[in-house]
Structures are given as C-alpha cells and as structure tokens.
Design a protein around this motif. Sequence first.
Motif, PDB file in Angstrom:
ATOM      1  N   ARG A 184       0.853  -1.201   0.000  1.00 24.62           N
ATOM      2  CA  ARG A 184       0.000   0.000   0.000  1.00 24.62           C
ATOM      3  C   ARG A 184       0.881   1.240   0.000  1.00 24.62           C
ATOM      4  O   ARG A 184       0.602   2.220  -0.708  1.00 24.62           O
ATOM      5  N   SER A 223       3.118   1.552  -3.494  1.00 32.03           N
ATOM      6  CA  SER A 223       2.396   1.800  -4.744  1.00 32.03           C
ATOM      7  C   SER A 223       1.625   3.123  -4.715  1.00 32.03           C
ATOM      8  O   SER A 223       1.033   3.525  -5.720  1.00 32.03           O
ATOM      9  N   ARG A 261       4.766  -3.823 -10.210  1.00 25.83           N
ATOM     10  CA  ARG A 261       4.005  -3.179 -11.304  1.00 25.83           C
ATOM     11  C   ARG A 261       3.053  -4.172 -11.953  1.00 25.83           C
ATOM     12  O   ARG A 261       1.915  -3.850 -12.277  1.00 25.83           O
ATOM     13  N   GLU A 263       0.154  -4.841  -9.716  1.00 27.82           N
ATOM     14  CA  GLU A 263      -0.730  -3.676  -9.707  1.00 27.82           C
ATOM     15  C   GLU A 263      -1.558  -3.638 -10.996  1.00 27.82           C
ATOM     16  O   GLU A 263      -2.772  -3.433 -10.963  1.00 27.82           O
ATOM     17  N   ASN A 264      -0.888  -3.892 -12.130  1.00 31.27           N
ATOM     18  CA  ASN A 264      -1.577  -3.837 -13.419  1.00 31.27           C
ATOM     19  C   ASN A 264      -2.710  -4.852 -13.525  1.00 31.27           C
ATOM     20  O   ASN A 264      -3.706  -4.610 -14.198  1.00 31.27           O
ATOM     21  N   LEU A 280      -3.276  -5.490  -6.220  1.00 32.12           N
ATOM     22  CA  LEU A 280      -3.024  -4.608  -5.071  1.00 32.12           C
ATOM     23  C   LEU A 280      -4.304  -3.905  -4.606  1.00 32.12           C
ATOM     24  O   LEU A 280      -4.273  -3.059  -3.720  1.00 32.12           O
ATOM     25  N   ILE A 333      -5.562  -7.627  -2.253  1.00 30.37           N
ATOM     26  CA  ILE A 333      -4.273  -7.498  -1.559  1.00 30.37           C
ATOM     27  C   ILE A 333      -4.199  -8.446  -0.345  1.00 30.37           C
ATOM     28  O   ILE A 333      -3.126  -8.942   0.003  1.00 30.37           O
TER      29      ILE A 333
END
Length: 397
Positions: A190, A193, A262, A265-266, A270, A285
């Motif tokens: 958290r 990002s 990344r 996240e993509n 997350l 998450i």
Amino acid sequence: MSKTLIIGAGGVGRVVAHKCAINESVFGEITLASRTKSKCDAIAREIEQKRGVKIKTAAIDADDKAALIELIKTTGAKIVLNIALPYQDLTIMDACVETKADYLDTANYESPDLAKFEYKQQWARNDAFKNAGVTALLGSGFDPGVTNVFSAYALKHYFDEIHYLDILDCNAGDHGYPFATNFNPEINLREVSAKGRYWENGQWIETDPLSVKIVWDYPEVGAKDSYLLYHEELESLVKHIKGLKRARFFMTFGQSYLTHMRCLENVGMLGIAPVDHKGVKIVPIEFLKTLLPDPATLGARTKGKTNIGCVFDGVKEGKKRKIYIYNVCDHEECYREVFAQAVSYTTGVPAMIGAKLILEGKWKKAGVWNMERFDPDPFMDELNRQGLPWKILELEA
Ligand code: NDP
C-alpha cells in the motif's frame, strides 16, 4: 515490578519480545499477545530456551476494545507496545487511556478501507492521554522512529538550522525469493504503490508513484537507486524541526521487486476493495498476502545489510554544514541474535528502547508525542548499547 504487554507476534513482535526479555529488569513481567496465540507460544519457547526468561502469552483480537481493556487489566500492564498493524492503533490507544497504561506503536494509523495514513486521529487523542496522565509515543520504529531521533539529535548538536532533510532507507538484503516484502506485505505494498509526496517551501508536492529517483552511495553497501516515497515521519518532522525548507524520503528497490509490483498492480492484485470471486467476496491485496512469503520467515535466508539514515544540510554558527547520520545492520547477525532479519530488527529494537525510556521516566510525559519532541540523547545512547550503533559522516556542504 513493571508489567509489559506486547501486541503482535510477527517479524517485528518477535524482536521486541526478545529485546524486552534481554532488558527484563526494566520490563518486568512480559506478556506477548496476538490474534494467533500459537505464534506467541513459539516465540515464548524460543526466548526461554535461548535466554532462560519466561514470558506469558495470550490470544487477543486488538480490533476489540473491550477485550483489550480486559487483557490490560488481567496482565496489569503499565505499558502496551502495539506491534500489530496500523489498523489497530486507535482501539489500542483508547484501551490504554481507559486503563491508564502507557502506549507505543511503530506505524501511523490507517483504515483498512483507505490507503492513506496521517496523524490527525492519533494527535486528536492528546487531551485524552493528558487527562489520563499517560504517555503515547508514536512511530517508535526505525523510520519513523530513529530517523525522527536523528533529526532532533542533529538539530541539538550539529546545526543552528536544518534546511534540507533527506531520509534514506536502503535494504540491500537478498532473501532468494523472486518477490517478497520484508515487513507486512499489505502495509508495505500500500505504501510503495501510493503517490509520492515531499515537502518544499511550506507545501506538499505530489509525484507519480516511484517517478523520482536518486542514486545514493550508502556506506558499507554501495550505490543504489533510491525512489521518492511519501513516508509518515515527514508529517511530524516538518511541523517540529524549525527552519526546514525541504524534506524528502527515499527507499531502495531492486528491479525484480519493482517489476513484480508493477505487474501485480496492473492485474489488480493490489486492490483494497472487495471483488466477487465465484460468489465469495475477496480483497485482492489480502489474498496476495496469503500467497506471499511471511516476512517473519525470511530471517533464516536473508543475507546482506541495511543502511538507513538521514542527510542533513544546514548552517552552524554561520557556516554551511552537511552530514549523514546512519546505522548499518547485518541480516545474518540479526538472525543469530533474535531469529529475525534486519528490517524486523531495526524496527523492533527502537520499539523496545522507546518503551524502556518511558518506563524509566526519561521519556515519560502525559500526552501524545512524536519521537523528535523528546531529548534525543538517551535514545542515541541506547541505540549504541542495544544493537543499532550509529555513525556520522561529514559531507561537503
Ligand atoms: P506481521 O504481519 O509480520 O505481524 C503482524 C502481527 O500482528 C501478526 O502477529 C498478526 O497476527 C498481528 N495482528 C494483526 N491484526 C491483529 C489484530 N486485529 N489483533 C491482534 N493481533 C493482530 O508484521 P510485521 O511484524 O512485519 O510489522 C509489524 C508492524 O511494524 C506493522 O505495523 C508495520 O507497519 C510496522 N513496521 C514499522 C517500521 C518502522 O520502521 N517504523 C518498519 C517495518 C514495519 P496474525 O499472525 O494472527 O495475523
């Protein structure tokens, strides 16, 4: 005799329990409590075998204020060390006010539903702590924590005014996994990002996540890419260290960590909002945390060093001055001492020191306090004694 309650039995909780046991004459009867009692029992066994010190254990859900009050009363704790997650800060603070126990944590409150941390709600409890006559010490880890103390120490002994502050956090350790976080994965991801933020000329400037990079040559570690993040100690330091024109925070990350993060996240891993999966609500998450290595288990396999410190740039007696105050910590040495890696160690030792200074009356003052508000000297002495020696490097101003 004093009585101490430690809540949280993860990577950092283990270090705190060991270090309090080493300083048993100050902490007295120690109880380690967490949601999963078996984790507390395992640490208690370890401490008894290695140090011959017996500590008690208990199960607690620290989101439950009534249960906390009951536990503080039955243990008779004079101080509660919150080493669980930032989500529990407010309930534990409120239980401490009600039972008139001192309080300490290592991370700023945030709500599970909103990836944002700020001191507002903890500072708002200042009057409650004052009226109860008890101390709350916020952020007594390394960063926040030691970095705040370094700032107070630099201002007390090295500068008339500090103009520029850069906090630098380097973990050059290698645990051998393609991707793992060195403290609680949810809190770590958290933080990393999120958008970056730094303070300059009286205002906050926001940056895209990991878009600002410097290279810093860390003593005993080497040159490393270091990325600008927003970090909680900036909020209190810009308020309390007078004369600051700019304050920033940087952390190192390896390419493998960044690529994995990344990618996760993509694809939405997350996310903190619940999603529907085959009729079951899951928070991505939280599910990711279940899949990732538990940071408390990284100790045995992590090699290398951390270097965390602060670069201060300012003036002393009319002359420009620039220094770097830092600590270097070796993952393998930490494991030999307390069965934990250096990130847990560098957090757990300052938590124990903050609590020790409160119990000894050196940092005992009713109210809610950030670390830089107290005299830094006793804390700096304890760092040298308790396993986190620091050094000062004079730099070209
Ligand atoms: P872990 O996830 O390893 O451990 C967290 C512990 O808290 C676990 O034992 C967990 O229990 C327990 N816990 C979680 N929720 C509750 C609850 N509701 N009631 C009781 N216990 C609970 O985290 P770490 O040890 O890595 O980190 C601990 C803290 O240290 C975090 O707040 C982190 O942000 C902070 N930190 C601070 C740093 C600093 O320099 N200031 C640096 C690194 C970390 P269970 O096992 O049952 O889930």
